[in-house]
Design a protein around this motif. Structure first.
Motif, PDB file in Angstrom:
ATOM      1  N   GLU A   1       0.838  -1.211   0.000  1.00 59.80           N
ATOM      2  CA  GLU A   1       0.000   0.000   0.000  1.00 59.80           C
ATOM      3  C   GLU A   1       0.871   1.257   0.000  1.00 59.80           C
ATOM      4  O   GLU A   1       0.632   2.207  -0.746  1.00 59.80           O
ATOM      5  CB  GLU A   1      -0.887   0.026   1.249  1.00 59.80           C
ATOM      6  CG  GLU A   1      -2.192  -0.700   1.140  1.00 59.80           C
ATOM      7  CD  GLU A   1      -3.110  -0.363   2.299  1.00 59.80           C
ATOM      8  OE1 GLU A   1      -4.196  -0.955   2.345  1.00 59.80           O
ATOM      9  OE2 GLU A   1      -2.776   0.488   3.150  1.00 59.80           O
TER      10      GLU A   1
ATOM     11  N   TYR B   1       3.916   1.544  -0.957  1.00 57.06           N
ATOM     12  CA  TYR B   1       4.611   1.651  -2.246  1.00 57.06           C
ATOM     13  C   TYR B   1       3.739   2.372  -3.264  1.00 57.06           C
ATOM     14  O   TYR B   1       4.211   3.268  -3.981  1.00 57.06           O
ATOM     15  CB  TYR B   1       4.973   0.247  -2.729  1.00 57.06           C
ATOM     16  CG  TYR B   1       5.526   0.177  -4.132  1.00 57.06           C
ATOM     17  CD1 TYR B   1       6.842   0.527  -4.396  1.00 57.06           C
ATOM     18  CD2 TYR B   1       4.729  -0.257  -5.196  1.00 57.06           C
ATOM     19  CE1 TYR B   1       7.361   0.454  -5.683  1.00 57.06           C
ATOM     20  CE2 TYR B   1       5.234  -0.329  -6.481  1.00 57.06           C
ATOM     21  CZ  TYR B   1       6.543   0.032  -6.717  1.00 57.06           C
ATOM     22  OH  TYR B   1       7.049  -0.037  -7.985  1.00 57.06           O
ATOM     23  N   GLU B   2       2.474   1.998  -3.336  1.00 52.14           N
ATOM     24  CA  GLU B   2       1.556   2.661  -4.268  1.00 52.14           C
ATOM     25  C   GLU B   2       1.412   4.140  -3.915  1.00 52.14           C
ATOM     26  O   GLU B   2       1.352   4.999  -4.799  1.00 52.14           O
ATOM     27  CB  GLU B   2       0.187   1.971  -4.223  1.00 52.14           C
ATOM     28  CG  GLU B   2       0.189   0.531  -4.693  1.00 52.14           C
ATOM     29  CD  GLU B   2       0.255   0.421  -6.205  1.00 52.14           C
ATOM     30  OE1 GLU B   2       0.042   1.445  -6.883  1.00 52.14           O
ATOM     31  OE2 GLU B   2       0.527  -0.681  -6.703  1.00 52.14           O
TER      32      GLU B   2
ATOM     33  N   SER C   1       2.577   7.583  -6.285  1.00 53.38           N
ATOM     34  CA  SER C   1       1.719   8.738  -6.546  1.00 53.38           C
ATOM     35  C   SER C   1       2.363  10.033  -6.069  1.00 53.38           C
ATOM     36  O   SER C   1       2.416  11.026  -6.807  1.00 53.38           O
ATOM     37  CB  SER C   1       0.363   8.542  -5.862  1.00 53.38           C
ATOM     38  OG  SER C   1      -0.457   9.678  -6.020  1.00 53.38           O
TER      39      SER C   1
ATOM     40  N   SER D   1       5.776   5.913 -11.952  1.00 53.26           N
ATOM     41  CA  SER D   1       4.999   4.720 -12.265  1.00 53.26           C
ATOM     42  C   SER D   1       5.898   3.513 -12.058  1.00 53.26           C
ATOM     43  O   SER D   1       7.130   3.648 -12.030  1.00 53.26           O
ATOM     44  CB  SER D   1       4.481   4.757 -13.708  1.00 53.26           C
ATOM     45  OG  SER D   1       5.541   4.546 -14.619  1.00 53.26           O
TER      46      SER D   1
ATOM     47  N   CYS E   1       6.185  -3.979  -7.060  1.00 55.03           N
ATOM     48  CA  CYS E   1       5.114  -3.766  -8.039  1.00 55.03           C
ATOM     49  C   CYS E   1       4.524  -5.082  -8.537  1.00 55.03           C
ATOM     50  O   CYS E   1       3.590  -5.075  -9.339  1.00 55.03           O
ATOM     51  CB  CYS E   1       5.595  -2.908  -9.203  1.00 55.03           C
ATOM     52  SG  CYS E   1       6.698  -3.749 -10.357  1.00 55.03           S
TER      53      CYS E   1
ATOM     54  N   ASN F   1      -0.520  -6.579  -6.160  1.00 53.04           N
ATOM     55  CA  ASN F   1      -1.586  -5.623  -6.420  1.00 53.04           C
ATOM     56  C   ASN F   1      -2.156  -5.100  -5.111  1.00 53.04           C
ATOM     57  O   ASN F   1      -2.725  -5.854  -4.323  1.00 53.04           O
ATOM     58  CB  ASN F   1      -2.689  -6.283  -7.254  1.00 53.04           C
ATOM     59  CG  ASN F   1      -3.788  -5.331  -7.619  1.00 53.04           C
ATOM     60  OD1 ASN F   1      -4.643  -5.026  -6.789  1.00 53.04           O
ATOM     61  ND2 ASN F   1      -3.772  -4.853  -8.845  1.00 53.04           N
ATOM     62  N   ALA F   2      -2.009  -3.801  -4.877  1.00 54.81           N
ATOM     63  CA  ALA F   2      -2.453  -3.214  -3.611  1.00 54.81           C
ATOM     64  C   ALA F   2      -3.957  -3.345  -3.437  1.00 54.81           C
ATOM     65  O   ALA F   2      -4.451  -3.566  -2.326  1.00 54.81           O
ATOM     66  CB  ALA F   2      -2.043  -1.745  -3.545  1.00 54.81           C
TER      67      ALA F   2
END
Length: 212
Positions: A103, A105-106, A110, A115, A194, A197-198
């Motif tokens: 989470e 990381y995502e 941002s 990306s 990556c 998937n968060a």
């Protein structure tokens, strides 16, 4: 043995042997490790994929930044839990902290206008990750009285960070000639992050929350 692989091995023995060794020496093979050899793996992906599947029943997973071999079980019964098959975590709290890393990381992607496919990887200070884990765990488990910064750092994140580094999810960035506190250590989040998937992991967090 795969005929395509054998023909290529005869033509490029040194490079193919090197690629095989890199794939089996660590959990992840990053493009930045050996760019030319990573290109060879990408270019001849089907030959490598079929070789590992037919001879070892391993799955080769590869994208633009990293590759890894996935083995679905330990065949030697004497190894017990010591066989390196997958990323292993100790207890529910370590598992939760790992899910929160994805989470986080995502969130970093941002905030840093990146990306997952960019050459540059996001970086963060340990204290930022610690604050995020404490905040999210407090939100998820408001009834728990043991969630504070010192407890989370000592009991959960210290042992977890070593595993994240060993398994190549993270890399501690060096500070030449400078002694710094753990909370101020800077980490680079590596491409393995990556691969998870968060959004899908959020469901796991909610299930853990309702299981209490």
């Amino acid at each position: 043995m795969n005929d395509e692989y054998l023909e290529l091995l005869k033509k490029y023995p040194d490079r193919f042997i090197a690629v095989n060794n890199i794939l089996t020496e660590a959990a992840w093979f990053y493009k930045t490790d050996e760019p030319e050899l990573f290109y060879e793996l990408q270019h001849y992906e089907s030959a490598f994929r079929n070789f590992y599947k037919r001879n070892f029943d391993w799955e080769l997973r590869i994208d633009g930044k990293c590759a890894r071999l996935v083995k679905n079980k330990v065949y030697n019964p004497e190894l017990g839990n010591t066989g390196i098959v997958e990323f292993k975590l100790r207890g529910r709290d370590e598992y939760i902290a790992f899910l929160l890393l994805i989470e986080f990381y995502e969130k970093m992607l941002s905030e840093q206008s990146l990306s997952a496919s960019d050459r540059e990887n996001p970086t963060f200070i340990f204290g930022e990750y610690l604050d995020y884990v404490v905040s999210r765990m407090t939100m998820l488990f408001p009834e728990r009285k043991d969630i504070d910064a010192e407890s989370v750092k000592k009991k959960i994140l210290r042992p977890l960070m070593e595993k994240l580094i060993d398994y190549r999810f993270l890399r501690a960035l060096p500070r030449d000639g400078e002694r710094i506190e753990q909370d101020k250590t800077i980490y680079e989040a590596l491409p393995a992050c990556c691969q998870y998937n968060a959004g899908a992991l959020e469901k796991n967090l909610e299930e853990l929350h309702h299981a209490d």
